[in-house]
Design a protein around this motif. Structure first.
Motif, PDB file in Angstrom:
ATOM      1  N   TRP A  74      46.460  11.586  37.304  1.00 54.85           N
ATOM      2  CA  TRP A  74      46.770  12.687  38.378  1.00 54.85           C
ATOM      3  C   TRP A  74      46.504  11.566  39.955  1.00 54.85           C
ATOM      4  CZ3 TRP A  74      42.897  16.685  41.199  1.00 54.85           C
ATOM      5  CH2 TRP A  74      43.263  17.370  42.590  1.00 54.85           C
ATOM      6  N   PHE A  75      47.374  11.419  40.929  1.00 52.33           N
ATOM      7  CA  PHE A  75      47.783  10.273  41.718  1.00 52.33           C
ATOM      8  C   PHE A  75      47.338  11.215  42.998  1.00 52.33           C
ATOM      9  CE2 PHE A  75      49.938   7.830  38.380  1.00 52.33           C
ATOM     10  CZ  PHE A  75      49.393   6.852  37.963  1.00 52.33           C
ATOM     11  N   VAL A  76      46.118  10.611  43.528  1.00 50.73           N
ATOM     12  CA  VAL A  76      46.195  10.819  45.083  1.00 50.73           C
ATOM     13  C   VAL A  76      46.021   9.959  46.534  1.00 50.73           C
ATOM     14  CG1 VAL A  76      44.378  13.088  43.762  1.00 50.73           C
ATOM     15  CG2 VAL A  76      43.346  11.203  44.587  1.00 50.73           C
ATOM     16  N   LYS A  77      46.276  10.525  47.308  1.00 46.90           N
ATOM     17  CA  LYS A  77      46.185  10.132  47.742  1.00 46.90           C
ATOM     18  C   LYS A  77      44.905   9.829  49.214  1.00 46.90           C
ATOM     19  CE  LYS A  77      49.917  10.737  51.150  1.00 46.90           C
ATOM     20  NZ  LYS A  77      51.136  10.700  51.934  1.00 46.90           N
ATOM     21  N   THR A  78      43.622  10.596  48.946  1.00 48.49           N
ATOM     22  CA  THR A  78      42.304  10.834  49.548  1.00 48.49           C
ATOM     23  C   THR A  78      41.961  10.718  48.737  1.00 48.49           C
ATOM     24  OG1 THR A  78      42.175  12.830  48.919  1.00 48.49           O
ATOM     25  CG2 THR A  78      42.991  11.810  50.928  1.00 48.49           C
ATOM     26  N   LYS A  79      40.126  10.052  48.837  1.00 47.86           N
ATOM     27  CA  LYS A  79      38.976  10.043  47.965  1.00 47.86           C
ATOM     28  C   LYS A  79      38.169  10.844  47.692  1.00 47.86           C
ATOM     29  CE  LYS A  79      39.083   4.641  48.034  1.00 47.86           C
ATOM     30  NZ  LYS A  79      38.452   3.730  48.395  1.00 47.86           N
ATOM     31  N   HIS A  80      39.099  12.636  48.283  1.00 44.65           N
ATOM     32  CA  HIS A  80      37.918  13.327  47.363  1.00 44.65           C
ATOM     33  C   HIS A  80      37.223  13.223  46.910  1.00 44.65           C
ATOM     34  CE1 HIS A  80      40.295  14.257  51.604  1.00 44.65           C
ATOM     35  NE2 HIS A  80      39.155  14.839  51.851  1.00 44.65           N
ATOM     36  N   ARG A  81      36.071  13.709  46.626  1.00 47.29           N
ATOM     37  CA  ARG A  81      35.305  13.630  44.948  1.00 47.29           C
ATOM     38  C   ARG A  81      36.462  15.081  43.886  1.00 47.29           C
ATOM     39  NH1 ARG A  81      29.300  15.810  45.167  1.00 47.29           N
ATOM     40  NH2 ARG A  81      30.329  16.993  43.436  1.00 47.29           N
ATOM     41  N   ARG A  82      36.824  14.663  43.478  1.00 53.58           N
ATOM     42  CA  ARG A  82      37.452  15.316  42.749  1.00 53.58           C
ATOM     43  C   ARG A  82      37.381  15.393  40.828  1.00 53.58           C
ATOM     44  NH1 ARG A  82      40.823  12.316  46.096  1.00 53.58           N
ATOM     45  NH2 ARG A  82      42.361  14.533  46.892  1.00 53.58           N
ATOM     46  N   ASP A  83      36.783  16.598  40.225  1.00 54.64           N
ATOM     47  CA  ASP A  83      36.332  16.431  39.024  1.00 54.64           C
ATOM     48  C   ASP A  83      37.855  16.760  37.378  1.00 54.64           C
ATOM     49  OD1 ASP A  83      34.638  17.126  36.317  1.00 54.64           O
ATOM     50  OD2 ASP A  83      34.297  19.025  37.038  1.00 54.64           O
ATOM     51  N   LYS A 125      51.361   5.446  48.503  1.00 52.06           N
ATOM     52  CA  LYS A 125      52.534   7.050  47.703  1.00 52.06           C
ATOM     53  C   LYS A 125      52.211   7.937  47.752  1.00 52.06           C
ATOM     54  CE  LYS A 125      54.161   2.938  44.685  1.00 52.06           C
ATOM     55  NZ  LYS A 125      54.003   2.926  43.438  1.00 52.06           N
ATOM     56  N   PRO A 126      53.383   8.963  47.348  1.00 51.98           N
ATOM     57  CA  PRO A 126      53.093  10.837  47.460  1.00 51.98           C
ATOM     58  C   PRO A 126      52.045  10.938  46.079  1.00 51.98           C
ATOM     59  CG  PRO A 126      55.036  10.423  47.814  1.00 51.98           C
ATOM     60  CD  PRO A 126      54.259   8.738  46.921  1.00 51.98           C
ATOM     61  N   GLN A 127      51.894  11.997  46.464  1.00 46.26           N
ATOM     62  CA  GLN A 127      50.437  12.525  45.321  1.00 46.26           C
ATOM     63  C   GLN A 127      51.414  13.055  44.254  1.00 46.26           C
ATOM     64  OE1 GLN A 127      46.478  14.584  46.927  1.00 46.26           O
ATOM     65  NE2 GLN A 127      47.378  15.815  45.828  1.00 46.26           N
TER      66      GLN A 127
END
Length: 138
Positions: A74-83, A125-127
């Protein structure tokens, strides 16, 4: 979070054949471990993910493999915490779709190695979600 995929198993030809990347039609995982929904709504979502996986595998012309290794990124644009554990239900449904498409006979551990999902950071890049399928010796 990391933006690198795990290295392929030794002896694989990663340049020509043996690796396929399916670009999935979602910006975020459609199924998560934290979702709470009616069982029929969940069933519809699982069926949609399985069907999309099977169709994408068929369109990519992935041949029947003796065994494979699968990685969901999963490529994301922000550095929010994700599990990463939270998106395993999406990986499970995608793998079931590969079985539906005839890529492997079953998704048992001896035929399909399911690696822990990877969350990569790409701000420019887009998510997106991508499924990497690698042929491995049986």
């Amino acid at each position: 979070m990391t933006d690198q995929l795990p290295p392929p198993l030794p002896g694989l030809d990663t340049v020509e054949t043996g690796r396929w990347t399916l670009h999935l039609p979602w910006e975020a995982p459609p199924l998560t471990a934290n979702q709470r929904m009616h069982h029929m709504a969940r069933h519809r979502n699982v069926k949609a993910v399985r069907t999309a996986s099977a169709m994408l595998a068929a369109n990519a012309r992935i041949p029947e493999l003796p065994a494979c290794r699968v990685t969901l990124t999963w490529f994301v644009k922000t550095k929010h915490r994700r599990d990463a554990d939270n998106i395993v239900p999406t990986l499970k449904a995608l793998c079931d779709g590969l079985v539906d498409a005839g890529v492997v006979p079953d998704d048992t551990p001896d035929l399909m190695a399911k690696l822990m999902p990877v969350i990569g950071y790409r701000p420019e890049k887009p998510q997106t979600l991508e499924l990497l399928i690698e042929a491995v010796p049986a």
